[in-house]
Motif scaffolding. Structure first.
Motif, PDB file in Angstrom:
ATOM      1  N   LEU A 107       0.824  -1.207   0.000  1.00 35.82           N
ATOM      2  CA  LEU A 107       0.000   0.000   0.000  1.00 35.82           C
ATOM      3  C   LEU A 107       0.860   1.260   0.000  1.00 35.82           C
ATOM      4  O   LEU A 107       0.540   2.245  -0.681  1.00 35.82           O
ATOM      5  CB  LEU A 107      -0.947  -0.013   1.196  1.00 35.82           C
ATOM      6  CG  LEU A 107      -2.039  -1.087   1.167  1.00 35.82           C
ATOM      7  CD1 LEU A 107      -2.822  -1.089   2.465  1.00 35.82           C
ATOM      8  CD2 LEU A 107      -2.945  -0.871  -0.021  1.00 35.82           C
ATOM      9  N   ILE A 108       1.939   1.250   0.754  1.00 38.46           N
ATOM     10  CA  ILE A 108       2.874   2.379   0.733  1.00 38.46           C
ATOM     11  C   ILE A 108       3.468   2.520  -0.667  1.00 38.46           C
ATOM     12  O   ILE A 108       3.606   3.627  -1.193  1.00 38.46           O
ATOM     13  CB  ILE A 108       3.978   2.194   1.794  1.00 38.46           C
ATOM     14  CG1 ILE A 108       3.387   2.306   3.191  1.00 38.46           C
ATOM     15  CG2 ILE A 108       5.097   3.220   1.602  1.00 38.46           C
ATOM     16  CD1 ILE A 108       4.347   1.954   4.304  1.00 38.46           C
ATOM     17  N   GLY A 109       3.814   1.395  -1.288  1.00 37.15           N
ATOM     18  CA  GLY A 109       4.364   1.422  -2.640  1.00 37.15           C
ATOM     19  C   GLY A 109       3.403   2.024  -3.642  1.00 37.15           C
ATOM     20  O   GLY A 109       3.806   2.816  -4.502  1.00 37.15           O
ATOM     21  N   PHE A 110       2.117   1.665  -3.546  1.00 37.95           N
ATOM     22  CA  PHE A 110       1.129   2.266  -4.447  1.00 37.95           C
ATOM     23  C   PHE A 110       0.983   3.758  -4.187  1.00 37.95           C
ATOM     24  O   PHE A 110       0.767   4.538  -5.111  1.00 37.95           O
ATOM     25  CB  PHE A 110      -0.223   1.569  -4.308  1.00 37.95           C
ATOM     26  CG  PHE A 110      -0.313   0.286  -5.074  1.00 37.95           C
ATOM     27  CD1 PHE A 110      -0.078   0.248  -6.440  1.00 37.95           C
ATOM     28  CD2 PHE A 110      -0.629  -0.886  -4.422  1.00 37.95           C
ATOM     29  CE1 PHE A 110      -0.151  -0.938  -7.139  1.00 37.95           C
ATOM     30  CE2 PHE A 110      -0.713  -2.078  -5.112  1.00 37.95           C
ATOM     31  CZ  PHE A 110      -0.474  -2.109  -6.483  1.00 37.95           C
ATOM     32  N   GLY A 111       1.122   4.147  -2.927  1.00 38.74           N
ATOM     33  CA  GLY A 111       1.072   5.572  -2.596  1.00 38.74           C
ATOM     34  C   GLY A 111       2.243   6.353  -3.165  1.00 38.74           C
ATOM     35  O   GLY A 111       2.120   7.537  -3.466  1.00 38.74           O
ATOM     36  N   VAL A 112       3.396   5.711  -3.322  1.00 39.78           N
ATOM     37  CA  VAL A 112       4.562   6.364  -3.934  1.00 39.78           C
ATOM     38  C   VAL A 112       4.487   6.256  -5.457  1.00 39.78           C
ATOM     39  O   VAL A 112       4.870   7.176  -6.177  1.00 39.78           O
ATOM     40  CB  VAL A 112       5.867   5.724  -3.400  1.00 39.78           C
ATOM     41  CG1 VAL A 112       7.081   6.250  -4.128  1.00 39.78           C
ATOM     42  CG2 VAL A 112       5.995   5.972  -1.910  1.00 39.78           C
ATOM     43  N   LEU A 113       3.965   5.150  -5.951  1.00 39.93           N
ATOM     44  CA  LEU A 113       3.905   4.907  -7.391  1.00 39.93           C
ATOM     45  C   LEU A 113       2.909   5.821  -8.089  1.00 39.93           C
ATOM     46  O   LEU A 113       3.193   6.322  -9.184  1.00 39.93           O
ATOM     47  CB  LEU A 113       3.542   3.446  -7.649  1.00 39.93           C
ATOM     48  CG  LEU A 113       3.451   2.976  -9.091  1.00 39.93           C
ATOM     49  CD1 LEU A 113       4.821   3.064  -9.753  1.00 39.93           C
ATOM     50  CD2 LEU A 113       2.928   1.559  -9.144  1.00 39.93           C
ATOM     51  N   LEU A 114       1.762   6.060  -7.495  1.00 43.20           N
ATOM     52  CA  LEU A 114       0.723   6.852  -8.135  1.00 43.20           C
ATOM     53  C   LEU A 114       1.177   8.273  -8.493  1.00 43.20           C
ATOM     54  O   LEU A 114       0.982   8.700  -9.641  1.00 43.20           O
ATOM     55  CB  LEU A 114      -0.532   6.886  -7.258  1.00 43.20           C
ATOM     56  CG  LEU A 114      -1.725   7.598  -7.862  1.00 43.20           C
ATOM     57  CD1 LEU A 114      -2.229   6.847  -9.085  1.00 43.20           C
ATOM     58  CD2 LEU A 114      -2.819   7.747  -6.833  1.00 43.20           C
ATOM     59  N   PRO A 115       1.806   9.037  -7.595  1.00 37.84           N
ATOM     60  CA  PRO A 115       2.274  10.369  -8.003  1.00 37.84           C
ATOM     61  C   PRO A 115       3.354  10.313  -9.090  1.00 37.84           C
ATOM     62  O   PRO A 115       3.426  11.192  -9.947  1.00 37.84           O
ATOM     63  CB  PRO A 115       2.846  10.975  -6.720  1.00 37.84           C
ATOM     64  CG  PRO A 115       2.309  10.175  -5.621  1.00 37.84           C
ATOM     65  CD  PRO A 115       1.993   8.836  -6.157  1.00 37.84           C
ATOM     66  N   GLY A 116       4.188   9.266  -9.068  1.00 40.38           N
ATOM     67  CA  GLY A 116       5.207   9.139 -10.108  1.00 40.38           C
ATOM     68  C   GLY A 116       4.602   8.928 -11.478  1.00 40.38           C
ATOM     69  O   GLY A 116       5.003   9.564 -12.462  1.00 40.38           O
ATOM     70  N   PHE A 120       4.565  11.586 -14.616  1.00 36.73           N
ATOM     71  CA  PHE A 120       4.996  11.245 -15.970  1.00 36.73           C
ATOM     72  C   PHE A 120       3.949  11.667 -16.993  1.00 36.73           C
ATOM     73  O   PHE A 120       4.261  12.232 -18.036  1.00 36.73           O
ATOM     74  CB  PHE A 120       5.176   9.727 -16.106  1.00 36.73           C
ATOM     75  CG  PHE A 120       6.584   9.252 -16.038  1.00 36.73           C
ATOM     76  CD1 PHE A 120       7.579   9.872 -16.756  1.00 36.73           C
ATOM     77  CD2 PHE A 120       6.900   8.156 -15.270  1.00 36.73           C
ATOM     78  CE1 PHE A 120       8.871   9.414 -16.697  1.00 36.73           C
ATOM     79  CE2 PHE A 120       8.186   7.680 -15.210  1.00 36.73           C
ATOM     80  CZ  PHE A 120       9.182   8.313 -15.921  1.00 36.73           C
ATOM     81  N   ALA A 121       2.696  11.376 -16.699  1.00 38.99           N
ATOM     82  CA  ALA A 121       1.636  11.597 -17.669  1.00 38.99           C
ATOM     83  C   ALA A 121       1.331  13.081 -17.869  1.00 38.99           C
ATOM     84  O   ALA A 121       1.019  13.501 -18.989  1.00 38.99           O
ATOM     85  CB  ALA A 121       0.375  10.864 -17.235  1.00 38.99           C
ATOM     86  N   PHE A 122       1.411  13.878 -16.821  1.00 40.10           N
ATOM     87  CA  PHE A 122       0.929  15.246 -16.905  1.00 40.10           C
ATOM     88  C   PHE A 122       1.993  16.316 -16.717  1.00 40.10           C
ATOM     89  O   PHE A 122       1.657  17.486 -16.589  1.00 40.10           O
ATOM     90  CB  PHE A 122      -0.178  15.462 -15.867  1.00 40.10           C
ATOM     91  CG  PHE A 122      -1.341  14.547 -16.058  1.00 40.10           C
ATOM     92  CD1 PHE A 122      -2.087  14.600 -17.223  1.00 40.10           C
ATOM     93  CD2 PHE A 122      -1.677  13.621 -15.091  1.00 40.10           C
ATOM     94  CE1 PHE A 122      -3.166  13.750 -17.412  1.00 40.10           C
ATOM     95  CE2 PHE A 122      -2.745  12.766 -15.261  1.00 40.10           C
ATOM     96  CZ  PHE A 122      -3.493  12.837 -16.431  1.00 40.10           C
ATOM     97  N   GLN A 123       3.273  15.979 -16.741  1.00 43.61           N
ATOM     98  CA  GLN A 123       4.289  16.987 -16.465  1.00 43.61           C
ATOM     99  C   GLN A 123       4.462  17.994 -17.596  1.00 43.61           C
ATOM    100  O   GLN A 123       4.935  19.093 -17.372  1.00 43.61           O
ATOM    101  CB  GLN A 123       5.622  16.329 -16.131  1.00 43.61           C
ATOM    102  CG  GLN A 123       6.319  15.677 -17.296  1.00 43.61           C
ATOM    103  CD  GLN A 123       7.624  15.042 -16.887  1.00 43.61           C
ATOM    104  OE1 GLN A 123       8.189  15.393 -15.862  1.00 43.61           O
ATOM    105  NE2 GLN A 123       8.104  14.124 -17.678  1.00 43.61           N
TER     106      GLN A 123
END
Length: 129
Positions: A107-116, A120-123
């Motif tokens: 769950l922590i990993g998904f919390g870090v992965l989602l903003p990354g 990528f998609a919207f930068q």
């Protein structure tokens, strides 16, 4: 993109045929799963390249009679430096470790992965192209 699309289409057809033959001759599920995943991945890349070819038309690289100067000029956009790849890699590693260690780390990993991934998609939404 036509040449690349044909290359990945051939690869997908090869993996599809290999999956069918291997599945018919073998009862091992790991090999069948690996070949199925290989087929799906190469088919997805082929579909993307065919879509890009239809959307962007023929490039000079796709024609035999093209001149080098036809490909001159700015053709693609490369984004500036970003920390999103590092964030995405750390999130993916934490999700992978979470599968082994426990749900809390996943769950922590998904919390870090989602903003990354969203970074990528919207930068570069403000880039005009």
């Amino acid at each position: 993109m036509r040449g690349e699309a044909w290359l990945f289409t051939g690869t997908a057809l090869f993996f599809g045929a290999a999956t069918a033959v291997y599945g018919w001759l073998s009862d091992e599920p790991a090999g069948i799963a690996a070949l199925c995943v290989s087929f799906v991945m190469s088919a997805l890349v082929a579909a993307f390249l065919w879509r890009q070819h239809r959307r962007g038309g023929e490039r000079p690289e796709d024609r035999a009679d093209a001149e080098v100067r036809e490909a001159a000029g700015r053709r693609v956009f490369f984004p500036a430096r970003s920390l999103y790849p590092v964030l995405t890699a750390a999130g993916s590693a934490l999700v992978g470790l979470g599968v082994v260690q426990g749900l809390w780390l996943c769950l922590i990993g998904f919390g870090v992965l989602l903003p990354g991934v969203l970074g990528f998609a919207f930068q570069n939404l403000d880039h005009p192209e």
